[in-house]
Design an enzyme around this catalytic site. Structure first.
Site, short mmCIF file in Angstrom:
data_model
loop_
_atom_site.label_atom_id
_atom_site.label_comp_id
_atom_site.label_asym_id
_atom_site.label_seq_id
_atom_site.Cartn_x
_atom_site.Cartn_y
_atom_site.Cartn_z
CG LEU A 1 9.52 -3.77 4.11
CD1 LEU A 1 10.29 -4.21 3.16
CD2 LEU A 1 8.94 -2.16 4.16
CG ASP A 2 2.26 -4.65 4.89
OD1 ASP A 2 2.23 -4.27 6.25
OD2 ASP A 2 1.75 -3.55 4.12
CG MET A 3 3.97 -12.37 4.18
SD MET A 3 3.02 -13.62 4.55
CE MET A 3 1.67 -13.55 3.44
NE ARG B 1 -1.50 -2.83 1.40
CZ ARG B 1 -1.38 -3.81 2.22
NH1 ARG B 1 -0.65 -4.07 3.33
NH2 ARG B 1 -2.56 -4.79 1.89
#
Length: 301
Positions: free
Chosen positions: A138-140, A238
């Site tokens: 997962l992205d930060m 996104r």
């Protein structure tokens, strides 16, 4: 057949159910090892039949006990007690509910306080010599469920099954604007314009990307949405939500930023459903929506 009670993170125990197959065929077709790893097992002689070493091209009998010992050095991550929310742990995998603002894997700019550091601390305290591998990332600034594989067998099986319909990934997000349709599907290819580009775009030159969404609640100029991924491209949710005119609130790269509302993208990996790599029992996990997203929804009501 796998007997659950005989399994260990570093030992795969399998009772052969077939006649007329070679040991190599069992490793590749029944145990789902990669060709590369099967060659490694042959080289290091870490696979046995009825407790005895046997060459991979030899036939095995129905009822034979095949054991694969997994010998690996731990990855060189510095252990740190980060009080991770570990919600499941068995001989093949660890499930972690990642908080926002935490990087999964160390990078040049984030070499500590990552999930890898926290999981390393956890497994050392358990006394396991595990070379951890992240099955999903997962992205930060995305929170939610991350799978850590404890051995190459589990990683290979889970990574292969992630491309299958049996592996279900669902997210909760809050997007800008009111989505009129109760549900829909975005089927638009996603492309990386240059090799060093962080941002992705919808472009016919890209890879097939399919996102299903369902409205949970309509808010004040915003919508809470459940998203189900059919493909797993970088930044897929996104990019797709921004493409249909409903960018994720808090997303600095594609979205609508208002730090009075939330200080990160309002995206949470809340549900995973898949089969345990060895036993094939159905595992289902859910992670509660974190406080900052709950507060965002309240503000927008």
């Amino acid at each position: 057949m796998f007997k659950k009670e005989d399994q260990k993170y570093n030992l795969i125990s399998y009772i052969n159910e077939d006649d007329d197959l070679t040991l190599r065929e069992i490793l590749l077709d029944r145990l789902n090892f990669s060709v590369r790893y099967a060659s490694k097992l042959k080289r290091f002689k870490t696979v046995t039949v009825n407790k005895n070493f046997k060459k991979l091209d030899k036939k095995v009998k129905k009822g034979d006990l095949i054991e694969v010992e997994i010998k690996e050095d731990m990855a060189n991550f510095t252990p740190q007690d980060l009080n991770l929310n570990i919600i499941y742990d068995d001989f093949d995998l660890i499930m972690v509910d990642k908080p926002p603002f935490m990087v999964v894997h160390p990078t040049k700019s984030h070499f500590e306080n990552t999930m890898a550091n926290g999981v390393t601390d956890y497994i050392i305290k358990k006394g396991e010599d595990v070379k951890i591998r992240f099955v999903n990332r997962l992205d930060m600034n995305t929170s939610g469920l991350v799978i850590v594989a404890k051995n190459p067998f589990a990683q290979h099986v889970l990574s292969s099954e992630m491309k299958d319909d049996d592996f279900e990934k669902k997210y909760i997000t809050v997007v800008k604007g009111i989505i009129e349709e109760d549900e829909g599907t975005i089927n638009q290819p996603i492309y990386r314009p240059t090799d060093d580009s962080v941002k992705r775009v919808v472009d016919e030159r890209g890879q097939e990307s399919i996102t299903h969404y369902k409205v949970i609640e309509r808010l004040n100029d915003a919508t809470t949405v459940e998203v189900k991924l059919e493909t797993g491209r970088t930044h897929q949710i996104r990019v797709h939500m921004a493409h249909i005119g409903h960018p994720i609130i808090g997303d600095e790269l594609y979205g609508f930023v208002d730090e009075n509302l939330i200080k990160r993208q309002a995206l949470h990996a809340y549900s995973l459903k898949f089969r345990q790599p060895r036993t094939k029992e159905l595992l289902e996990f859910k992670a509660d929506i974190p406080e900052d997203m709950k507060m965002l929804i309240q503000k927008l009501k």
